[in-house]
Design a protein around this motif. Structure first.
Motif, PDB file in Angstrom:
ATOM      1  N   PHE A  65       8.493  26.133   5.350  1.00 42.61           N
ATOM      2  CA  PHE A  65       8.425  27.365   6.137  1.00 42.61           C
ATOM      3  C   PHE A  65       7.223  27.407   7.065  1.00 42.61           C
ATOM      4  CE2 PHE A  65      10.738  28.269   2.189  1.00 42.61           C
ATOM      5  CZ  PHE A  65      11.991  28.391   2.770  1.00 42.61           C
ATOM      6  N   ASN A  66       6.440  26.342   7.049  1.00 48.65           N
ATOM      7  CA  ASN A  66       5.385  26.194   8.048  1.00 48.65           C
ATOM      8  C   ASN A  66       5.907  25.525   9.306  1.00 48.65           C
ATOM      9  OD1 ASN A  66       2.979  27.252   6.752  1.00 48.65           O
ATOM     10  ND2 ASN A  66       3.179  25.544   5.315  1.00 48.65           N
ATOM     11  N   HIS A  67       7.157  25.059   9.267  1.00 47.52           N
ATOM     12  CA  HIS A  67       7.679  24.282  10.385  1.00 47.52           C
ATOM     13  C   HIS A  67       8.129  25.174  11.536  1.00 47.52           C
ATOM     14  CE1 HIS A  67      10.109  21.415  12.695  1.00 47.52           C
ATOM     15  NE2 HIS A  67       9.388  20.482  12.099  1.00 47.52           N
ATOM     16  N   PHE A  68       8.115  24.593  12.703  1.00 44.92           N
ATOM     17  CA  PHE A  68       8.498  25.235  13.961  1.00 44.92           C
ATOM     18  C   PHE A  68       9.831  25.961  13.886  1.00 44.92           C
ATOM     19  CE2 PHE A  68      10.899  24.661  17.967  1.00 44.92           C
ATOM     20  CZ  PHE A  68      10.081  25.317  18.877  1.00 44.92           C
ATOM     21  N   ILE A  69      10.858  25.335  13.298  1.00 42.69           N
ATOM     22  CA  ILE A  69      12.196  25.933  13.324  1.00 42.69           C
ATOM     23  C   ILE A  69      12.228  27.289  12.632  1.00 42.69           C
ATOM     24  CG2 ILE A  69      13.433  23.751  13.549  1.00 42.69           C
ATOM     25  CD1 ILE A  69      14.207  24.053  10.569  1.00 42.69           C
ATOM     26  N   HIS A  70      11.355  27.498  11.647  1.00 42.39           N
ATOM     27  CA  HIS A  70      11.297  28.784  10.973  1.00 42.39           C
ATOM     28  C   HIS A  70      10.333  29.749  11.660  1.00 42.39           C
ATOM     29  CE1 HIS A  70      13.867  27.409   7.787  1.00 42.39           C
ATOM     30  NE2 HIS A  70      13.052  26.422   7.482  1.00 42.39           N
ATOM     31  N   ARG A  71       9.225  29.244  12.121  1.00 43.74           N
ATOM     32  CA  ARG A  71       8.196  30.130  12.659  1.00 43.74           C
ATOM     33  C   ARG A  71       8.596  30.780  13.986  1.00 43.74           C
ATOM     34  NH1 ARG A  71       2.120  28.698  10.825  1.00 43.74           N
ATOM     35  NH2 ARG A  71       2.547  29.035   8.612  1.00 43.74           N
ATOM     36  N   ILE A  72       9.474  30.134  14.736  1.00 45.66           N
ATOM     37  CA  ILE A  72       9.921  30.781  15.975  1.00 45.66           C
ATOM     38  C   ILE A  72      10.708  32.058  15.668  1.00 45.66           C
ATOM     39  CG2 ILE A  72       9.885  28.742  17.463  1.00 45.66           C
ATOM     40  CD1 ILE A  72      12.873  28.379  16.930  1.00 45.66           C
ATOM     41  N   GLY A  73      11.356  32.112  14.513  1.00 44.25           N
ATOM     42  CA  GLY A  73      12.074  33.314  14.121  1.00 44.25           C
ATOM     43  C   GLY A  73      11.130  34.457  13.816  1.00 44.25           C
ATOM     44  N   LEU A  74       9.983  34.138  13.249  1.00 49.38           N
ATOM     45  CA  LEU A  74       8.990  35.166  12.961  1.00 49.38           C
ATOM     46  C   LEU A  74       8.414  35.732  14.256  1.00 49.38           C
ATOM     47  CD1 LEU A  74       7.805  36.517  10.477  1.00 49.38           C
ATOM     48  CD2 LEU A  74       5.953  34.846  10.508  1.00 49.38           C
ATOM     49  N   LEU A  75       8.289  34.895  15.267  1.00 47.47           N
ATOM     50  CA  LEU A  75       7.830  35.379  16.572  1.00 47.47           C
ATOM     51  C   LEU A  75       8.806  36.404  17.139  1.00 47.47           C
ATOM     52  CD1 LEU A  75       6.574  32.100  18.322  1.00 47.47           C
ATOM     53  CD2 LEU A  75       5.184  33.874  17.245  1.00 47.47           C
ATOM     54  N   LEU A  76      10.093  36.152  16.971  1.00 47.78           N
ATOM     55  CA  LEU A  76      11.095  37.105  17.452  1.00 47.78           C
ATOM     56  C   LEU A  76      10.970  38.437  16.713  1.00 47.78           C
ATOM     57  CD1 LEU A  76      14.227  34.773  17.659  1.00 47.78           C
ATOM     58  CD2 LEU A  76      12.912  35.669  19.582  1.00 47.78           C
ATOM     59  N   ASP A  77      10.788  38.382  15.396  1.00 47.42           N
ATOM     60  CA  ASP A  77      10.635  39.605  14.616  1.00 47.42           C
ATOM     61  C   ASP A  77       9.395  40.390  15.026  1.00 47.42           C
ATOM     62  OD1 ASP A  77      12.936  39.268  13.183  1.00 47.42           O
ATOM     63  OD2 ASP A  77      11.973  38.910  11.249  1.00 47.42           O
ATOM     64  N   ALA A  78       8.369  39.661  15.457  1.00 42.35           N
ATOM     65  CA  ALA A  78       7.123  40.312  15.848  1.00 42.35           C
ATOM     66  C   ALA A  78       7.210  40.961  17.221  1.00 42.35           C
ATOM     67  CB  ALA A  78       5.982  39.298  15.826  1.00 42.35           C
ATOM     68  N   GLY A  79       8.312  40.722  17.916  1.00 40.02           N
ATOM     69  CA  GLY A  79       8.515  41.388  19.197  1.00 40.02           C
ATOM     70  C   GLY A  79       8.268  40.540  20.422  1.00 40.02           C
ATOM     71  N   PHE A  80       7.922  39.280  20.233  1.00 42.06           N
ATOM     72  CA  PHE A  80       7.775  38.391  21.388  1.00 42.06           C
ATOM     73  C   PHE A  80       9.150  38.172  22.004  1.00 42.06           C
ATOM     74  CE2 PHE A  80       4.046  37.310  18.850  1.00 42.06           C
ATOM     75  CZ  PHE A  80       3.057  37.210  19.807  1.00 42.06           C
ATOM     76  N   ASP A  81       9.223  38.199  23.325  1.00 45.58           N
ATOM     77  CA  ASP A  81      10.521  38.056  23.972  1.00 45.58           C
ATOM     78  C   ASP A  81      10.408  37.278  25.280  1.00 45.58           C
ATOM     79  OD1 ASP A  81       9.467  39.850  25.857  1.00 45.58           O
ATOM     80  OD2 ASP A  81      10.444  41.580  24.940  1.00 45.58           O
ATOM     81  N   THR A  82      11.449  37.356  26.077  1.00 46.33           N
ATOM     82  CA  THR A  82      11.533  36.552  27.289  1.00 46.33           C
ATOM     83  C   THR A  82      10.529  36.971  28.360  1.00 46.33           C
ATOM     84  OG1 THR A  82      13.134  35.655  28.887  1.00 46.33           O
ATOM     85  CG2 THR A  82      13.252  38.013  28.424  1.00 46.33           C
ATOM     86  N   ASN A  83       9.879  38.109  28.167  1.00 49.97           N
ATOM     87  CA  ASN A  83       8.839  38.526  29.108  1.00 49.97           C
ATOM     88  C   ASN A  83       7.539  37.771  28.902  1.00 49.97           C
ATOM     89  OD1 ASN A  83      10.393  40.577  30.418  1.00 49.97           O
ATOM     90  ND2 ASN A  83      10.097  41.871  28.613  1.00 49.97           N
ATOM     91  N   ASP A  84       7.463  37.042  27.804  1.00 50.27           N
ATOM     92  CA  ASP A  84       6.256  36.285  27.475  1.00 50.27           C
ATOM     93  C   ASP A  84       6.396  34.848  27.976  1.00 50.27           C
ATOM     94  OD1 ASP A  84       3.748  36.297  25.374  1.00 50.27           O
ATOM     95  OD2 ASP A  84       4.797  34.368  25.376  1.00 50.27           O
ATOM     96  N   GLU A  85       5.442  34.403  28.764  1.00 51.85           N
ATOM     97  CA  GLU A  85       5.515  33.054  29.349  1.00 51.85           C
ATOM     98  C   GLU A  85       5.479  31.966  28.284  1.00 51.85           C
ATOM     99  OE1 GLU A  85       6.173  32.150  32.453  1.00 51.85           O
ATOM    100  OE2 GLU A  85       6.448  34.289  32.876  1.00 51.85           O
ATOM    101  N   GLY A  86       4.732  32.208  27.223  1.00 57.80           N
ATOM    102  CA  GLY A  86       4.678  31.229  26.146  1.00 57.80           C
ATOM    103  C   GLY A  86       6.017  31.064  25.457  1.00 57.80           C
TER     104      GLY A  86
END
Length: 280
Positions: free
Chosen positions: A29-50
Motif C-alpha cells: 500500500f506504499n506503492h504508486f497504484i494505491h497512493r494515487i487513489g488516496l490523492l483523489l480522495d483528498a480532493g486533488f483533481d485535474t486542476n492540479d498540474e502535478g
C-alpha cells in the motif's frame, strides 16, 4: 476529506516522482497504484498540474490491446521470471484506468481503448485472474472470478453510467453477491468475506466491506440485492452514538494517520461511510 496535509504532501511528492518501481505484491500500500487513489480522495483533481503529470505518465505506457502498463516482478512460482518486467494484471490495470477516468480523461482515445479492453476481459462470472504474462497462475480455481479484479473493474464502470445495466456489469455484481452467499464455506482466490472482511477499514485499497459497498452503492441493480443490504446493515450497526466510525483494522503503511489507529473515530473513514449511506 480531512486528510492530513503534511502527510498528503509526502504522498503527492512520491507519486510525482514515481519512476516505475516494480510491483512485487499487489497489497503493497506504499506503492504508486494505491497512493494515487488516496490523492483523489483528498480532493486533488485535474486542476492540479502535478496530477496532470501523473495522468500523462500513466497514459504514455499502454499495451497494443489497450491495458495501461506497470512494472511487475512476478516470482517463478507464479509463472514469472522473478525479474522486473513491463506488463499488466487485472489487479493493477483497472486501478490506473479508474484514476484516469476520475481525472476526466474518459473521452481520450487511449482511455476509450482501455475501457473496451476491460469489457473484453470479462467472463460470465465477472473478471477472472488474467494478465499479460502467459504462464501466470493465481492461487485459486481457474473457473472462479477474482474478487479483487472484479471489484476494481466494477469500480471503473461505477464512473460510467452508460454501462450500468450491461450484462458484464451485472455478472460482476452477481459474482460478488455469490461470494457473500458462500462466505462461511470458502474463500475465492484467498479472498474471504468473513470476520476480517467485515472490519471497517480505510483507505479503500483492498478487498473489504467498506471498499465493496463504496463501489456497489453506485449501481441501482446492486442496491436492490439482499447481499448489499446485509453489508450495509453491518456497517450501520457500527456507528457510534455521535455518528462516527472507528477503524477496526488498519494498514500499517498509514500509521500515524487518523485512520491508522483503532481507538478513536476517524473523520476520513466516517466521511467515506457517510457518503456511502447518503446514496443508499
Amino acid at each position: 476529506m480531512d486528510l492530513q496535509s503534511e502527510k498528503m504532501e509526502e504522498i503527492y511528492d512520491y507519486c510525482q516522482g514515481y519512476d516505475g518501481e516494480a510491483i512485487t505484491r499487489h497489497n503493497d500500500f506504499n506503492h504508486f497504484i494505491h497512493r494515487i487513489g488516496l490523492l483523489l480522495d483528498a480532493g486533488f483533481d485535474t486542476n492540479d498540474e502535478g496530477m496532470k503529470r501523473i495522468a500523462n505518465k500513466i497514459l504514455s505506457d499502454q499495451s497494443e490491446e489497450g491495458a495501461f502498463l506497470s512494472t511487475l516482478q512476478i516470482s517463478k512460482n507464479y509463472g514469472g521470471t522473478g525479474l522486473p518486467e513491463s506488463g499488466w494484471m487485472l489487479c493493477d490495470f483497472p486501478v490506473l484506468l479508474y484514476f484516469l477516468i476520475k481525472m476526466g480523461y474518459e473521452k481520450d482515445n487511449r482511455v476509450k481503448s482501455a475501457i473496451n479492453y476491460l469489457i473484453n476481459l470479462s467472463d460470465q462470472n465477472g473478471w477472472r485472474c488474467k494478465g499479460s504474462f502467459e504462464r501466470f497462475r493465481g492461487p485459486g480455481r481457474k473457473e472462479d472470478h477474482c474478487p479483487l479484479a472484479t471489484l476494481y473493474a466494477l469500480k471503473v464502470f461505477s464512473l460510467l453510467p452508460e454501462y450500468h445495466n450491461e450484462p458484464f456489469v451485472i455478472n460482476g455484481i452477481d459474482a460478488i453477491c455469490y461470494h457473500w452467499q458462500i462466505s462461511t464455506e470458502r474463500k475465492i482466490y484467498m479472498f474471504g468475506m468473513g470476520k476480517n472482511f467485515r472490519k471497517l477499514k480505510y483507505p479503500t485499497h483492498w478487498f473489504d466491506i467498506v471498499h465493496v459497498v463504496r463501489v456497489l452503492v453506485n449501481f441501482e441493480y446492486a442496491k436492490g440485492t439482499q447481499e448489499f443490504k446485509e453489508m450495509i446493515d453491518i456497517i450501520k450497526s457500527k456507528k457510534t452514538q455521535e455518528g462516527d466510525f472507528i477503524p477496526e483494522s488498519v494498514f500499517t503503511a498509514y500509521k500515524g494517520w487518523d485512520f491508522g489507529q483503532k481507538k478513536s473515530p476517524s473523520s476520513s473513514l466516517s466521511n467515506v461511510i457517510n457518503e456511502i449511506l447518503d446514496k443508499v
